[in-house]
Design a protein around this motif. Structure first.
Motif, mmCIF file in Angstrom:
data_model
loop_
_atom_site.group_PDB
_atom_site.id
_atom_site.type_symbol
_atom_site.label_atom_id
_atom_site.label_comp_id
_atom_site.label_asym_id
_atom_site.label_seq_id
_atom_site.Cartn_x
_atom_site.Cartn_y
_atom_site.Cartn_z
ATOM 1 N N ASN A 29 12.342 28.685 -19.366
ATOM 2 C CA ASN A 29 13.394 29.019 -18.841
ATOM 3 C C ASN A 29 14.175 28.604 -20.937
ATOM 4 O O ASN A 29 14.564 28.060 -21.632
ATOM 5 C CB ASN A 29 14.594 28.660 -18.327
ATOM 6 C CG ASN A 29 15.208 29.466 -17.639
ATOM 7 O OD1 ASN A 29 16.647 29.995 -19.136
ATOM 8 N ND2 ASN A 29 15.686 30.294 -16.833
ATOM 9 N N ASP A 81 9.246 18.516 -17.192
ATOM 10 C CA ASP A 81 9.906 19.003 -17.139
ATOM 11 C C ASP A 81 10.907 18.930 -18.405
ATOM 12 O O ASP A 81 10.737 18.278 -19.518
ATOM 13 C CB ASP A 81 10.625 18.332 -15.654
ATOM 14 C CG ASP A 81 10.843 16.918 -15.899
ATOM 15 O OD1 ASP A 81 10.285 16.273 -17.711
ATOM 16 O OD2 ASP A 81 11.308 16.479 -14.559
ATOM 17 N N LYS A 82 12.041 19.074 -17.862
ATOM 18 C CA LYS A 82 12.984 19.017 -18.789
ATOM 19 C C LYS A 82 12.987 17.233 -19.702
ATOM 20 O O LYS A 82 13.880 17.499 -20.973
ATOM 21 C CB LYS A 82 14.573 19.622 -18.146
ATOM 22 C CG LYS A 82 15.668 19.750 -19.709
ATOM 23 C CD LYS A 82 16.541 20.795 -19.517
ATOM 24 C CE LYS A 82 18.063 20.279 -19.868
ATOM 25 N NZ LYS A 82 18.300 21.903 -21.212
ATOM 26 N N LYS A 83 12.932 16.432 -18.756
ATOM 27 C CA LYS A 83 13.061 15.279 -18.890
ATOM 28 C C LYS A 83 12.251 14.886 -20.648
ATOM 29 O O LYS A 83 12.503 13.873 -21.426
ATOM 30 C CB LYS A 83 13.088 14.106 -17.479
ATOM 31 C CG LYS A 83 14.151 14.127 -17.214
ATOM 32 C CD LYS A 83 13.878 13.560 -16.281
ATOM 33 C CE LYS A 83 14.150 11.731 -16.124
ATOM 34 N NZ LYS A 83 14.336 11.399 -15.069
ATOM 35 N N ASP A 100 16.634 20.861 -27.464
ATOM 36 C CA ASP A 100 17.255 20.594 -26.689
ATOM 37 C C ASP A 100 17.047 23.046 -26.266
ATOM 38 O O ASP A 100 18.172 22.974 -26.175
ATOM 39 C CB ASP A 100 18.687 20.293 -26.505
ATOM 40 C CG ASP A 100 19.140 21.297 -28.014
ATOM 41 O OD1 ASP A 100 18.453 21.044 -28.612
ATOM 42 O OD2 ASP A 100 20.744 20.237 -28.284
ATOM 43 N N GLU A 156 13.004 15.475 -23.359
ATOM 44 C CA GLU A 156 14.794 14.327 -24.302
ATOM 45 C C GLU A 156 14.590 13.592 -24.956
ATOM 46 O O GLU A 156 14.919 13.270 -25.446
ATOM 47 C CB GLU A 156 15.751 14.667 -23.135
ATOM 48 C CG GLU A 156 16.308 15.245 -22.417
ATOM 49 C CD GLU A 156 17.120 15.490 -20.915
ATOM 50 O OE1 GLU A 156 16.899 13.543 -20.255
ATOM 51 O OE2 GLU A 156 17.784 15.827 -20.333
ATOM 52 N N ASN A 201 12.815 33.485 -17.997
ATOM 53 C CA ASN A 201 11.585 33.028 -17.761
ATOM 54 C C ASN A 201 10.910 33.602 -18.607
ATOM 55 O O ASN A 201 10.075 33.826 -18.439
ATOM 56 C CB ASN A 201 11.416 32.830 -16.490
ATOM 57 C CG ASN A 201 11.831 31.702 -15.635
ATOM 58 O OD1 ASN A 201 13.392 31.048 -15.604
ATOM 59 N ND2 ASN A 201 12.565 31.629 -14.538
ATOM 60 N N ASN A 247 16.114 25.626 -21.722
ATOM 61 C CA ASN A 247 17.328 25.608 -20.711
ATOM 62 C C ASN A 247 16.265 24.550 -19.378
ATOM 63 O O ASN A 247 17.378 24.161 -18.644
ATOM 64 C CB ASN A 247 17.375 27.170 -20.411
ATOM 65 C CG ASN A 247 18.415 27.700 -21.322
ATOM 66 O OD1 ASN A 247 19.088 27.004 -21.831
ATOM 67 N ND2 ASN A 247 18.741 28.958 -21.166
ATOM 68 N N ASP A 248 15.595 25.564 -18.791
ATOM 69 C CA ASP A 248 14.686 24.649 -18.075
ATOM 70 C C ASP A 248 12.805 25.017 -18.154
ATOM 71 O O ASP A 248 12.389 25.326 -18.526
ATOM 72 C CB ASP A 248 14.683 25.167 -16.776
ATOM 73 C CG ASP A 248 14.768 23.938 -15.592
ATOM 74 O OD1 ASP A 248 13.792 23.148 -15.725
ATOM 75 O OD2 ASP A 248 14.073 25.422 -14.219
ATOM 76 N N VAL A 249 12.348 23.671 -17.503
ATOM 77 C CA VAL A 249 10.955 23.929 -17.680
ATOM 78 C C VAL A 249 10.166 23.278 -16.671
ATOM 79 O O VAL A 249 10.282 22.430 -15.683
ATOM 80 C CB VAL A 249 10.568 22.838 -19.111
ATOM 81 C CG1 VAL A 249 9.190 22.239 -19.704
ATOM 82 C CG2 VAL A 249 11.415 23.168 -20.588
ATOM 83 N N ASP A 250 8.949 23.898 -16.611
ATOM 84 C CA ASP A 250 8.030 24.233 -15.461
ATOM 85 C C ASP A 250 6.806 24.143 -15.213
ATOM 86 O O ASP A 250 6.427 25.130 -15.804
ATOM 87 C CB ASP A 250 9.001 24.253 -13.800
ATOM 88 C CG ASP A 250 7.579 24.520 -12.530
ATOM 89 O OD1 ASP A 250 7.495 23.320 -12.291
ATOM 90 O OD2 ASP A 250 7.609 25.899 -11.718
#
Length: 179
Positions: free
Chosen positions: A67, A26-28, A36, A31, A78, A39-42
């Motif tokens: 994303n 995921d986005k964490k 960065d 980090e 996406n 926007n979002d990761v799955d």
């Protein structure tokens, strides 16, 4: 506590043969790498880890959505990604990662952190130019696209029709066809 410790594989305690590891990214995760652009990761990562007597083979397979912002319109969308990567880990006198598919680690090592390889695999799975699917099929409407159309240069065919062709060129073309 060491960051991304869950991506450490302690291979000393594993039996010879194949082992399967699954990771949900995921986005964490990004980090930790101070990346960065997403926007979002799955993303789901399947790792097939094969321990042999003298070496280790790792087969990474990644699939999911990321994303990102479009390079043309800056609209988020996406992006589907799917990729794989094979890594061979050998044992030697000192650490060496000069070859992208072969990693040499010292004989005394007992674990391997795969976080860097996962990070690089996901980043490289993205297309170089990120274009919103709505731009390709013409369904996306935005102010940026309208302004780009307005400021884009006119077609070269229209330009040629309006310009007079020098009659001397026509005479030269006649020479080519008279052969």
């Amino acid at each position: 506590m060491k960051p991304l410790k869950e991506y450490d594989i302690q291979f000393v305690g594993l039996k010879l043969g194949k082992h399967h590891f699954d990771y949900q990214i995921d986005k964490k995760f990004f980090e930790h790498f101070e990346y960065d652009d997403f926007n979002d990761v799955d993303v789901t990562l399947n790792l097939l880890f094969e321990k042999k007597a003298t070496l280790l083979e790792l087969d990474f397979e990644v699939s999911g959505t990321v994303n990102v912002n479009c390079d043309t319109s800056n609209e988020p969308y996406n992006q589907e990604i799917e990729d794989d990567f094979n890594l061979v880990v050998k044992f030697g006198d000192e650490y060496n990662d000069e070859n992208e598919n072969i990693l040499i680690i010292p004989h005394g090592e007992f674990e391997l952190n795969v976080a860097q390889y996962i990070y690089e695999l996901i980043i490289l799975a993205l297309p170089i130019k990120r274009i919103h699917p709505g731009i390709e099929d013409g369904t996306l409407k935005s102010e940026i696209l309208e302004k780009l159309k307005e400021l884009s240069p006119k077609d070269s065919e229209e330009k040629e029709e309006t310009e007079e062709i020098d009659p001397r060129w026509n005479t030269l073309k006649q020479l080519l066809t008279d052969k």
